[in-house]
Design an enzyme around this catalytic site. Structure first.
Site, PDB file in Angstrom:
ATOM      1  N   ALA A   1      -5.801   1.865  11.295  1.00  0.00           N
ATOM      2  CA  ALA A   1      -6.127   0.602  10.620  1.00  0.00           C
ATOM      3  C   ALA A   1      -5.269  -0.586  11.058  1.00  0.00           C
ATOM      4  O   ALA A   1      -5.318  -1.640  10.425  1.00  0.00           O
ATOM      5  CB  ALA A   1      -6.082   0.740   9.096  1.00  0.00           C
ATOM      6  N   ALA A   2      -4.514  -0.432  12.146  1.00  0.00           N
ATOM      7  CA  ALA A   2      -3.747  -1.589  12.638  1.00  0.00           C
ATOM      8  C   ALA A   2      -4.695  -2.717  13.033  1.00  0.00           C
ATOM      9  O   ALA A   2      -4.434  -3.897  12.771  1.00  0.00           O
ATOM     10  CB  ALA A   2      -2.882  -1.179  13.829  1.00  0.00           C
ATOM     11  N   GLY A   3      -5.823  -2.354  13.645  1.00  0.00           N
ATOM     12  CA  GLY A   3      -6.821  -3.376  14.008  1.00  0.00           C
ATOM     13  C   GLY A   3      -7.410  -4.038  12.783  1.00  0.00           C
ATOM     14  O   GLY A   3      -7.712  -5.241  12.790  1.00  0.00           O
ATOM     15  N   ASP A   4      -7.582  -3.280  11.719  1.00  0.00           N
ATOM     16  CA  ASP A   4      -8.110  -3.853  10.473  1.00  0.00           C
ATOM     17  C   ASP A   4      -7.082  -4.816   9.859  1.00  0.00           C
ATOM     18  O   ASP A   4      -7.442  -5.876   9.333  1.00  0.00           O
ATOM     19  CB  ASP A   4      -8.441  -2.755   9.469  1.00  0.00           C
ATOM     20  CG  ASP A   4      -9.465  -1.784  10.018  1.00  0.00           C
ATOM     21  OD1 ASP A   4     -10.325  -2.213  10.807  1.00  0.00           O
ATOM     22  OD2 ASP A   4      -9.397  -0.591   9.668  1.00  0.00           O
TER      23      ASP A   4
HETATM   24  O1  RIB Z   1      -9.844   1.474  11.357  1.00  0.00           O
HETATM   25  C1  RIB Z   1      -9.410   2.607  10.656  1.00  0.00           C
HETATM   26  C2  RIB Z   1     -10.536   3.198   9.866  1.00  0.00           C
HETATM   27  O2  RIB Z   1     -11.488   3.707  10.766  1.00  0.00           O
HETATM   28  C3  RIB Z   1     -10.162   4.362   8.998  1.00  0.00           C
HETATM   29  O3  RIB Z   1      -9.720   3.993   7.726  1.00  0.00           O
HETATM   30  C4  RIB Z   1     -11.425   5.204   8.989  1.00  0.00           C
HETATM   31  O4  RIB Z   1     -12.065   5.226   7.760  1.00  0.00           O
HETATM   32  C5  RIB Z   1     -12.304   4.605  10.066  1.00  0.00           C
HETATM   33  O5  RIB Z   1     -13.301   3.872   9.524  1.00  0.00           O
END
Ligand code: RIB
Length: 315
Positions: free
Chosen positions: A256-259
């Site tokens: 989730a670093a990109g998120d």
């Molecule tokens: O970007 C990370 C996410 O990718 C995770 O939380 C997982 O659920 C996938 O969707």
């Protein structure tokens, strides 16, 4: 949570997944079994993660998406609410389970992810209407590719037509996106792998990322940002390109670093910061996130980001 006044709202349209996370000394190769060390069930999904990232930084954030009528779905909605996200746009599917992601994380924080979309696969016209009904002037819309591509394209097109800033995280990658899609995207944020798949170029460093970002701009996006992880980010628009260096932190979990980056980017832009400053802030949000395990659990507060940017990396 520190609240920062911002007249703009961030609307996240996308997936909610329960992450089934195994920690392992190293990632298995095809056909190989390895013994892991820990297992946890943690809230995730690229859409929900981006919503938590933005809300935790103090900007009004809504989530539009779908969960199954099951315990994972109820928990995911509660987690979003706990982070301050408006979940009135999250519906419960009549049938089908909540999305899940099987994730392996090694001891240097690298990961592999398999997503089974479940209810996310049913996100469609109803959700696009919910999104566009809620859009205000100057709002920002965050999209990813964990709900059906035609729906993402419809959401981008409609939000763009209403004057929203449309930020698309093309993950997981699709290699054949229709040309008209790019023109509805204000900011496209592939990582290295996604940039390679989108452009056909082997993106591995700043120079190749600049070439890929330039190509994406020529295809119609206003701004392309290639997220290079430990190498920072490369940004291109019609006026040229620049490299934003990384913050030197010790990563323990890059899930989730990109998120985190996209949530941080949207927050900075909602606050009216210039692109360069917004990318620096997004880099810092991503850096803070890799120092903590989990997806949503790793999204930092504004004070943690500020401390990191000032060099207090122990926070
Ligand atoms: O970007 C990370 C996410 O990718 C995770 O939380 C997982 O659920 C996938 O969707």
């Amino acid at each position: 949570m520190t609240s920062v006044p911002s007249p703009k709202t961030i609307h996240v349209f996308g997936s909610l997944n329960m992450d089934l996370v195994c920690r392992t000394p190293r990632l298995p190769q095809s056909g190989e079994t390895v013994l892991g060390t820990d297992f946890a069930t943690l809230p995730g999904g690229k859409g929900a993660n981006q919503a938590v990232a933005a809300a935790r930084l103090g900007v009004a954030t809504t989530m539009v998406g779908r969960v199954g009528n099951d315990a994972f779905g109820r928990q995911l909605v509660q987690e979003l609410q706990g982070a301050g996200v408006d979940t009135s746009g999250v519906t419960t599917a009549a049938d089908g389970p909540t999305g899940v992601a099987a994730i392996a994380v090694d001891e240097v924080g690298h990961n592999t992810i398999v997503v089974v979309p479940g209810a996310n696969g049913g996100v469609g016209d109803e959700e696009v209407k919910r999104l566009t009904d809620g859009l205000g002037p100057g709002d920002l819309v965050l999209l990813q590719f964990e709900v059906p591509l035609p729906t993402v394209m419809a959401a981008a097109q409609a939000a763009h037509a209403q004057g929203a800033t449309v930020i698309v995280d093309p993950a997981p990658a699709h290699d054949h996106l229709p040309p008209e899609f790019f023109k509805t995207v204000n900011i496209l944020t592939p990582n290295q792998t996604e940039a390679s798949q989108l452009t056909g170029l082997a993106v591995s460093d700043v120079a190749t990322a600049q070439a890929a970002a330039g190509q994406l701009v020529r295809r119609g996006v206003a701004v392309a940002i290639v997220k290079l992880g430990e190498q920072g980010a490369v940004v291109a628009d019609g006026g040229g390109s620049f490299h934003q260096p990384p913050l030197p932190v010790k990563a323990i979990d890059t899930v989730a670093a990109g998120d985190a980056f996209n949530g941080g980017l949207a927050v900075a832009l909602a606050e009216g910061r210039a692109l360069k400053e917004a990318v620096a802030f997004a880099n810092a949000v991503a850096a803070a996130s890799v120092m903590v395990s989990g997806a949503q659990a790793s999204m930092p507060t504004r004070s943690r980001v500020a401390a990191l940017q000032m060099g207090l990396k122990h926070l």
